[in-house]
Write an enzyme that holds these catalytic residues in place. Structure first.
Site, PDB file in Angstrom:
ATOM      1  CG  ASN A 130      -0.239   0.166   2.530  1.00 16.89           C
ATOM      2  OD1 ASN A 130       0.987   0.222   2.598  1.00 16.89           O
ATOM      3  ND2 ASN A 130      -1.014   0.243   3.599  1.00 16.89           N
ATOM      4  CB  SER A 184      11.067  -9.069  15.068  1.00 15.13           C
ATOM      5  OG  SER A 184      11.993  -8.291  15.777  1.00 15.13           O
ATOM      6  CE1 TYR A 191       7.321  -4.453  14.281  1.00 13.10           C
ATOM      7  CE2 TYR A 191       9.123  -4.828  15.830  1.00 13.10           C
ATOM      8  CZ  TYR A 191       8.560  -4.997  14.576  1.00 13.10           C
ATOM      9  OH  TYR A 191       9.231  -5.734  13.627  1.00 13.10           O
ATOM     10  CE  LYS A 237       6.826  -7.925  13.005  1.00 14.22           C
ATOM     11  NZ  LYS A 237       6.332  -8.117  11.637  1.00 14.22           N
ATOM     12  CG  PHE A 242      18.938 -11.670  15.497  1.00 11.59           C
ATOM     13  CD1 PHE A 242      18.194 -12.824  15.189  1.00 11.59           C
ATOM     14  CD2 PHE A 242      19.269 -11.446  16.821  1.00 11.59           C
ATOM     15  CE1 PHE A 242      17.812 -13.721  16.178  1.00 11.59           C
ATOM     16  CE2 PHE A 242      18.899 -12.351  17.819  1.00 11.59           C
ATOM     17  CZ  PHE A 242      18.165 -13.487  17.495  1.00 11.59           C
ATOM     18  NE  ARG A 286      20.224  -4.087  19.973  1.00  9.15           N
ATOM     19  CZ  ARG A 286      20.590  -3.707  21.205  1.00  9.15           C
ATOM     20  NH1 ARG A 286      21.665  -4.218  21.777  1.00  9.15           N
ATOM     21  NH2 ARG A 286      19.870  -2.813  21.864  1.00  9.15           N
ATOM     22  NE  ARG A 292      17.002   3.091  21.043  1.00  7.65           N
ATOM     23  CZ  ARG A 292      17.136   2.673  19.792  1.00  7.65           C
ATOM     24  NH1 ARG A 292      16.973   3.534  18.798  1.00  7.65           N
ATOM     25  NH2 ARG A 292      17.456   1.428  19.522  1.00  7.65           N
TER      26      ARG A 292
HETATM   27  P1  NAD Z   1       9.430  -1.574   5.440  1.00  3.15           P
HETATM   28  O1  NAD Z   1       8.578  -0.571   6.125  1.00  3.15           O
HETATM   29  O2  NAD Z   1      10.545  -1.091   4.584  1.00  3.15           O
HETATM   30  O3  NAD Z   1       8.515  -2.542   4.555  1.00  3.15           O
HETATM   31  C1  NAD Z   1       7.201  -2.869   4.907  1.00  3.15           C
HETATM   32  C2  NAD Z   1       6.347  -2.651   3.672  1.00  3.15           C
HETATM   33  O4  NAD Z   1       5.001  -2.997   3.992  1.00  3.15           O
HETATM   34  C3  NAD Z   1       6.332  -1.199   3.197  1.00  3.15           C
HETATM   35  O5  NAD Z   1       6.611  -1.164   1.810  1.00  3.15           O
HETATM   36  C4  NAD Z   1       4.910  -0.717   3.510  1.00  3.15           C
HETATM   37  O6  NAD Z   1       4.467   0.243   2.573  1.00  3.15           O
HETATM   38  C5  NAD Z   1       4.134  -2.017   3.438  1.00  3.15           C
HETATM   39  N1  NAD Z   1       2.909  -2.043   4.250  1.00  3.15           N
HETATM   40  C6  NAD Z   1       2.742  -1.662   5.541  1.00  3.15           C
HETATM   41  N2  NAD Z   1       1.472  -1.847   5.919  1.00  3.15           N
HETATM   42  C7  NAD Z   1       0.810  -2.376   4.838  1.00  3.15           C
HETATM   43  C8  NAD Z   1      -0.517  -2.771   4.617  1.00  3.15           C
HETATM   44  N3  NAD Z   1      -1.469  -2.648   5.547  1.00  3.15           N
HETATM   45  N4  NAD Z   1      -0.836  -3.279   3.395  1.00  3.15           N
HETATM   46  C9  NAD Z   1       0.093  -3.388   2.429  1.00  3.15           C
HETATM   47  N5  NAD Z   1       1.377  -3.005   2.583  1.00  3.15           N
HETATM   48  C10 NAD Z   1       1.724  -2.503   3.778  1.00  3.15           C
HETATM   49  O7  NAD Z   1       9.962  -2.574   6.573  1.00  3.15           O
HETATM   50  P2  NAD Z   1      11.055  -3.720   6.471  1.00  3.15           P
HETATM   51  O8  NAD Z   1      12.224  -3.294   7.266  1.00  3.15           O
HETATM   52  O9  NAD Z   1      11.223  -4.151   5.071  1.00  3.15           O
HETATM   53  O10 NAD Z   1      10.309  -4.834   7.334  1.00  3.15           O
HETATM   54  C11 NAD Z   1       9.538  -5.850   6.721  1.00  3.15           C
HETATM   55  C12 NAD Z   1       8.947  -6.731   7.799  1.00  3.15           C
HETATM   56  O11 NAD Z   1      10.004  -7.269   8.579  1.00  3.15           O
HETATM   57  C13 NAD Z   1       8.026  -6.020   8.784  1.00  3.15           C
HETATM   58  O12 NAD Z   1       6.960  -6.886   9.092  1.00  3.15           O
HETATM   59  C14 NAD Z   1       8.901  -5.796   9.996  1.00  3.15           C
HETATM   60  O13 NAD Z   1       8.160  -5.743  11.186  1.00  3.15           O
HETATM   61  C15 NAD Z   1       9.779  -7.031   9.957  1.00  3.15           C
HETATM   62  N6  NAD Z   1      11.070  -6.846  10.633  1.00  3.15           N
HETATM   63  C16 NAD Z   1      11.883  -5.813  10.258  1.00  3.15           C
HETATM   64  C17 NAD Z   1      13.105  -5.630  10.914  1.00  3.15           C
HETATM   65  C18 NAD Z   1      13.996  -4.479  10.567  1.00  3.15           C
HETATM   66  O14 NAD Z   1      14.871  -4.152  11.379  1.00  3.15           O
HETATM   67  N7  NAD Z   1      13.879  -3.863   9.411  1.00  3.15           N
HETATM   68  C19 NAD Z   1      13.489  -6.520  11.930  1.00  3.15           C
HETATM   69  C20 NAD Z   1      12.630  -7.571  12.263  1.00  3.15           C
HETATM   70  C21 NAD Z   1      11.411  -7.723  11.602  1.00  3.15           C
HETATM   71  C1  WQD Z   2      20.988  -0.790  17.440  1.00  5.27           C
HETATM   72  C2  WQD Z   2      21.995  -0.331  18.494  1.00  5.27           C
HETATM   73  C3  WQD Z   2      21.071   1.269  20.036  1.00  5.27           C
HETATM   74  C4  WQD Z   2      20.400   4.428  17.062  1.00  5.27           C
HETATM   75  C5  WQD Z   2      15.253  -2.379  16.495  1.00  5.27           C
HETATM   76  C6  WQD Z   2      13.940  -2.894  16.995  1.00  5.27           C
HETATM   77  C7  WQD Z   2      13.834  -4.367  16.749  1.00  5.27           C
HETATM   78  C8  WQD Z   2      14.129  -4.723  15.282  1.00  5.27           C
HETATM   79  C9  WQD Z   2      15.380  -4.071  14.779  1.00  5.27           C
HETATM   80  C10 WQD Z   2      12.089  -4.920  14.059  1.00  5.27           C
HETATM   81  C11 WQD Z   2      21.415  -0.218  19.894  1.00  5.27           C
HETATM   82  C12 WQD Z   2      22.154   1.901  19.204  1.00  5.27           C
HETATM   83  C13 WQD Z   2      20.730   3.250  17.709  1.00  5.27           C
HETATM   84  C14 WQD Z   2      21.177   5.591  17.327  1.00  5.27           C
HETATM   85  C15 WQD Z   2      22.543   4.298  18.839  1.00  5.27           C
HETATM   86  N1  WQD Z   2      13.108  -4.263  14.396  1.00  5.27           N
HETATM   87  N2  WQD Z   2      21.777   3.184  18.561  1.00  5.27           N
HETATM   88  N3  WQD Z   2      22.224   5.471  18.204  1.00  5.27           N
HETATM   89  O1  WQD Z   2      17.054  -1.335  18.855  1.00  5.27           O
HETATM   90  O2  WQD Z   2      18.502  -3.329  18.219  1.00  5.27           O
HETATM   91  O3  WQD Z   2      16.309  -3.047  17.195  1.00  5.27           O
HETATM   92  O4  WQD Z   2      15.380  -2.670  15.095  1.00  5.27           O
HETATM   93  O5  WQD Z   2      11.654  -5.941  14.488  1.00  5.27           O
HETATM   94  O6  WQD Z   2      12.564  -4.754  17.124  1.00  5.27           O
HETATM   95  O7  WQD Z   2      13.836  -2.630  18.385  1.00  5.27           O
HETATM   96  O8  WQD Z   2      18.087  -1.513  16.530  1.00  5.27           O
HETATM   97  O9  WQD Z   2      19.266   0.035  15.032  1.00  5.27           O
HETATM   98  O10 WQD Z   2      17.649   0.983  16.728  1.00  5.27           O
HETATM   99  O11 WQD Z   2      19.823   0.011  17.524  1.00  5.27           O
HETATM  100  O12 WQD Z   2      23.507   4.253  19.609  1.00  5.27           O
HETATM  101  O13 WQD Z   2      20.926   6.682  16.784  1.00  5.27           O
HETATM  102  O14 WQD Z   2      22.409   1.000  18.144  1.00  5.27           O
HETATM  103  O15 WQD Z   2      21.124   1.734  21.356  1.00  5.27           O
HETATM  104  O16 WQD Z   2      22.433  -0.573  20.787  1.00  5.27           O
HETATM  105  P1  WQD Z   2      17.513  -2.276  17.838  1.00  5.27           P
HETATM  106  P2  WQD Z   2      18.667  -0.041  16.387  1.00  5.27           P
END
Ligand code: NAD
Ligand code: WQD
Length: 331
Positions: free
Chosen positions: A32, A124, A148, A152, A177, A230, A291
Site C-alpha cells: 500500500n 523479529s 510492536y 509479532k 535480528f 547487536r 535509550r
Molecule cells: P518496510 O517498512 O521497509 O517494509 C514494509 C512494507 O510494507 C512497506 O513497503 C509498507 O508500505 C508495506 N505495508 C505496511 N502496511 C501495509 C498494509 N497494511 N498493506 C500493504 N502493505 C503494507 O519494513 P522492512 O524493514 O522491510 O520490514 C519488513 C517486515 O520485517 C516487517 O513486518 C517488519 O516488522 C519485519 N522486521 C523488520 C526488521 C527491521 O529491522 N527492518 C526486523 C525484524 C522484523
Molecule cells: C541498534 C543499536 C542502540 C540508534 C530495532 C527494533 C527491533 C528490530 C530491529 C524490528 C542499539 C544503538 C541506535 C542511534 C545508537 N526491528 N543506537 N544510536 O534497537 O537493536 O532493534 O530494530 O523488528 O525490534 O527494536 O536496533 O538500530 O535501533 O539500535 O547508539 O541513533 O544502536 O542503542 O544498541 P535495535 P537499532
C-alpha cells in the site's frame, strides 16, 4: 513457485524479490506504499532484468487480496507488510494492532478461501524480550516490551493455532535480528522517512553530511566497549533466507520459528568504525545516555536455520557498510 510478497516494496521485501526472482520463483508484489513508493519497481526491474508484477493494495482489504491472489494463481505468501517502529507503536498501538494483527488475519482468511497454505512470516528477535541468556536460540522464553513486539508475538501465536487446525498448512516464522546493508547494485536499500530511528541509516546520513553526529545511546553497558551489541545481518543474506524458507515449505507442514542472524555481535562503535572504513571519512559521534527500553546485547544462535533450511549468513560487516554507503550516495 508463484509467490505473493506482501510489503514487497519495502526494505526487506524488495531485496527478497530480487533473490526470489534470481532463484527461479515468479513474484507478485502487493504493497500500500505506506512506507515505500513505486520508484522501487523500476529499480527492481533493472536488477532482475525483466518486468515485475506490482499490485497496489492493503492487507486489511480482503476483497483486494482475494482478487490479486486468485488472478496470479499464488501458491505461497511471504508476508512482510506491517508497521515496524517501536516508538511509534507506543504512541499508536491501535494502528499497530489493526495493521499488523488484523491485517495478518485478513490475509489468512483470503489464503484459506483460496486454499493457499504456505506462509513465510516476518517475525523479529524482538519476541525474545530481554535476553535471559545468549546466544538467543528459538527455545528462549518469549515476551515483549512494546506494542510492536506484541504484534509479532500475537501473530506468531495465531499462526501456530492456524497450523495446528489443519495439517496442510506450512508456516515458517523467520525471526530477524538486525538487518542492514543494501543490494550490491546500490539501486535498492533502506531510506527511512524523517530522522532514522535505527543505527545504520543514521550513521549513513552522518556519512553523507545530512546529519551532524551519531548519538551513541549508552557507553556504560556490560559489553566489551560499553556500547550496545547487536547481531547485524546483511539484508541480502536475510533475503536469501526467505528463498530457503519457501523451498522448505514446499515439502514440510506445520509451524516453525527460525532465527535469521549471523551469530556474531558487534557494538555501536564497531559499526561506526566499519562505516568509516567503507566511506573513507570520519563519522562524528557523541556518547549520550542509554535509550529507554534498549538491552545491552543480543545475538542469535543461527544453528536451526542451518539445520532446517541449509541457510547461513555469508556476508561480512564490511560488505554491509560498503553496500549501505553505495546506496546512500544514490539517495
Ligand atoms: P518496510 O517498512 O521497509 O517494509 C514494509 C512494507 O510494507 C512497506 O513497503 C509498507 O508500505 C508495506 N505495508 C505496511 N502496511 C501495509 C498494509 N497494511 N498493506 C500493504 N502493505 C503494507 O519494513 P522492512 O524493514 O522491510 O520490514 C519488513 C517486515 O520485517 C516487517 O513486518 C517488519 O516488522 C519485519 N522486521 C523488520 C526488521 C527491521 O529491522 N527492518 C526486523 C525484524 C522484523
Ligand atoms: C541498534 C543499536 C542502540 C540508534 C530495532 C527494533 C527491533 C528490530 C530491529 C524490528 C542499539 C544503538 C541506535 C542511534 C545508537 N526491528 N543506537 N544510536 O534497537 O537493536 O532493534 O530494530 O523488528 O525490534 O527494536 O536496533 O538500530 O535501533 O539500535 O547508539 O541513533 O544502536 O542503542 O544498541 P535495535 P537499532
Amino acid at each position: 513457485m508463484r509467490i505473493l510478497l506482501t510489503g514487497g516494496a519495502g526494505f526487506i521485501g524488495s531485496h527478497t524479490a530480487v533473490e526470489m526472482a534470481q532463484n527461479g520463483h515468479e513474484i507478485v508484489i502487493l504493497d500500500n506504499y505506506s512506507n515505500s513508493d513505486e520508484s522501487v519497481l523500476e529499480r527492481l526491474e533493472k536488477i532482475i532484468g525483466s518486468p515485475v508484477i506490482f499490485e497496489e493494495g492493503d492487507i486489511r482489504d480482503y476483497d483486494r487480496l482475494y482478487e490479486v491472489m486468485e488472478k496470479h494463481h499464488i501458491e505461497a505468501v511471504v508476508h512482510f507488510a506491517g508497521l515496524k517502529a517501536v516508538g511509534e507503536s507506543c504512541a499508536m498501538p491501535i494502528e499497530y494492532f489493526d495493521n499488523n494483527v488484523a491485517g495478518t488475519v485478513t490475509l489468512l482468511r483470503a489464503m484459506k478461501a483460496l486454499n493457499i497454505k504456505k506462509l513465510i512470516f516476518s517475525s523479529s528477535a524482538t519476541v525474545y524480550g530481554v535476553p535471559q541468556y545468549l546466544p538467543l536460540d528459538e527455545k528462549h522464553p518469549l515476551s515483549s516490551t512494546n506494542p510492536y513486539g506484541r504484534t509479532k508475538l500475537h501473530i506468531e501465536e495465531i499462526l501456530r493455532d492456524v497450523a495446528a487446525s489443519d495439517p496442510e498448512w506450512s508456516i515458517v516464522c523467520l525471526r530477524y535480528f538486525n538487518p542492514i546493508g543494501a543490494h550490491a547494485s546500490g539501486l535498492i536499500g533502506e531510506n527511512p522517512r524523517g530522522i532514522p530511528n535505527n543505527l545504520l541509516p543514521y550513521v549513513a546520513r552522518v556519512a553523507n553530511g545530512q546529519l551532524k553526529a551519531v548519538q551513541v545511546f549508552g557507553s556504560d553497558y556490560e559489553t566489551p566497549d560499553g556500547t550496545g551489541v547487536r547481531d547485524y545481518i546483511h539484508v541480502v543474506d536475510l533475503a536469501y533466507g526467505h528463498v530457503c524458507a519457501v523451498n522448505y515449505s514446499a515439502n514440510h507442514q506445520g509451524w516453525v520459528a527460525i532465527n535469521l542472524g549471523t551469530g556474531i555481535g558487534y557494538s555501536v562503535l564497531d559499526i561506526i568504525r566499519a562505516y568509516e572504513k567503507a566511506c573513507g571519512k570520519p563519522i562524528a559521534y557523541q556518547l549520550v545516555d542509554r535509550r529507554p527500553g534498549d538491552v545491552a546485547a543480543n545475538w542469535a544462535d543461527p544453528k536451526l536455520a542451518k539445520e532446517l533450511l541449509g541457510w547461513e549468513a555469508k556476508l561480512s560487516l564490511q560488505d554491509m557498510c560498503e553496500s549501505s554507503w553505495k546506496f546512500q550516495q544514490s539517495c
